[in-house]
Design a protein around this motif. Structure first.
Motif, short mmCIF file in Angstrom:
data_model
loop_
_atom_site.label_atom_id
_atom_site.label_comp_id
_atom_site.label_asym_id
_atom_site.label_seq_id
_atom_site.Cartn_x
_atom_site.Cartn_y
_atom_site.Cartn_z
N UNK A 1 -40.93 -62.87 68.23
CA UNK A 1 -39.72 -63.64 68.52
C UNK A 1 -39.22 -64.32 67.26
N UNK A 2 -37.93 -64.65 67.25
CA UNK A 2 -37.36 -65.31 66.09
C UNK A 2 -36.29 -66.29 66.52
N UNK A 3 -36.07 -67.28 65.66
CA UNK A 3 -35.05 -68.30 65.94
C UNK A 3 -34.31 -68.60 64.65
N UNK A 4 -33.01 -68.85 64.80
CA UNK A 4 -32.18 -69.12 63.63
C UNK A 4 -32.42 -70.54 63.10
N UNK A 5 -31.90 -70.82 61.95
CA UNK A 5 -32.14 -72.14 61.37
C UNK A 5 -31.51 -73.25 62.20
N UNK A 6 -30.41 -72.94 62.89
CA UNK A 6 -29.76 -73.94 63.74
C UNK A 6 -30.46 -74.09 65.08
N UNK A 7 -31.25 -73.08 65.45
CA UNK A 7 -31.87 -73.08 66.78
C UNK A 7 -30.96 -72.51 67.84
N UNK A 8 -29.73 -72.19 67.47
CA UNK A 8 -28.77 -71.72 68.46
C UNK A 8 -28.88 -70.25 68.79
N UNK A 9 -29.56 -69.49 67.95
CA UNK A 9 -29.74 -68.07 68.20
C UNK A 9 -31.23 -67.74 68.25
N UNK A 10 -31.59 -66.95 69.24
CA UNK A 10 -32.98 -66.52 69.36
C UNK A 10 -33.00 -65.03 69.70
N UNK A 11 -34.13 -64.43 69.40
CA UNK A 11 -34.32 -63.02 69.76
C UNK A 11 -35.79 -62.83 70.08
N UNK A 12 -36.03 -62.16 71.21
CA UNK A 12 -37.40 -61.94 71.67
C UNK A 12 -37.62 -60.44 71.81
N UNK A 13 -38.75 -59.97 71.32
CA UNK A 13 -39.03 -58.55 71.37
C UNK A 13 -39.23 -58.04 72.79
N UNK A 14 -38.98 -56.77 72.98
CA UNK A 14 -39.04 -56.17 74.31
C UNK A 14 -40.39 -56.36 75.02
N UNK A 15 -41.52 -56.24 74.33
CA UNK A 15 -42.81 -56.36 75.04
C UNK A 15 -43.03 -57.72 75.71
N UNK A 16 -42.32 -58.73 75.23
CA UNK A 16 -42.55 -60.09 75.75
C UNK A 16 -41.30 -60.69 76.36
N UNK A 17 -40.25 -59.93 76.42
CA UNK A 17 -38.99 -60.44 76.95
C UNK A 17 -39.16 -60.84 78.41
N UNK A 18 -38.61 -62.01 78.73
CA UNK A 18 -38.75 -62.53 80.08
C UNK A 18 -40.01 -63.33 80.31
N UNK A 19 -40.94 -63.28 79.35
CA UNK A 19 -42.20 -64.03 79.49
C UNK A 19 -42.36 -65.07 78.38
N UNK A 20 -41.88 -64.76 77.19
CA UNK A 20 -42.02 -65.66 76.04
C UNK A 20 -40.65 -66.23 75.68
N UNK A 21 -40.64 -67.48 75.24
CA UNK A 21 -39.43 -68.09 74.71
C UNK A 21 -39.77 -68.83 73.42
N UNK A 22 -38.81 -68.87 72.53
CA UNK A 22 -38.98 -69.55 71.25
C UNK A 22 -37.98 -70.70 71.19
N UNK A 23 -38.42 -71.82 70.64
CA UNK A 23 -37.56 -72.98 70.51
C UNK A 23 -37.98 -73.77 69.28
N UNK A 24 -37.13 -74.70 68.91
CA UNK A 24 -37.48 -75.53 67.75
C UNK A 24 -36.96 -76.94 67.93
N UNK A 25 -37.60 -77.87 67.29
CA UNK A 25 -37.05 -79.20 67.15
C UNK A 25 -37.03 -79.51 65.66
N UNK A 26 -36.98 -80.72 65.30
CA UNK A 26 -36.74 -81.09 63.91
C UNK A 26 -37.79 -80.54 62.96
N UNK A 27 -39.06 -80.60 63.38
CA UNK A 27 -40.10 -80.22 62.44
C UNK A 27 -41.12 -79.24 62.99
N UNK A 28 -40.86 -78.67 64.16
CA UNK A 28 -41.79 -77.69 64.72
C UNK A 28 -41.02 -76.56 65.40
#
Length: 123
Positions: free
Chosen positions: A47-74
């Motif tokens: 999975x990947x997330x943009x620097x703003x956190x506004x865009x994410x992409x999750x690979x097909x094997x984990x789509x629907x099960x995994x999510x990626x998110x970010x806050x200020x420092x994690x």
């Protein structure tokens, strides 16, 4: 220096949340990705997330099960409905970018890597 944490042993169907932190700095200006490497296999994108956190992409094997998110420092990888085939060492990686909405899914896109955290899913 990146630090991935949160791995462990969990039964199939369970959940884990991985965290990625950068020592002494924040992820402001950086895109982040998660990859995993199962025993005897290549490291692959999760999975990947943009620097703003506004865009994410999750690979097909984990789509629907995994999510990626970010806050200020994690950056987090929430993993639900885990399966034995999710067993792997999970790595976070980051790269500086000038583009708020860009996500990166290739290993070669990333400059800095953490040491990995082991996730083991038992059946």
């Amino acid at each position: 220096q990146l630090q991935a944490s949160g791995g462990g042993l969990v039964q199939a169907g369970g959940s884990l949340r991985l965290s990625c932190a950068a020592s002494g700095v924040t992820f402001s200006g950086y895109a982040v990705g998660w990859f995993r490497q199962a025993p005897g296999k290549e490291r692959v994108f999760v999975a990947a997330i943009s620097r703003s956190g506004g865009s994410t992409y999750v690979g097909d094997p984990v789509k629907g099960r995994f999510t990626i998110s970010k806050d200020y420092d994690k950056v987090y990888l929430q993993m639900n409905s885990l399966k034995p085939e999710d067993t792997a060492v999970y790595y976070c990686a980051t790269r500086k970018t000038d583009y708020n909405g860009s996500v990166y899914i290739r290993l070669v896109n990333y400059e800095y890597w953490g040491q990995g955290t082991l996730v083991t899913v038992s059946s």
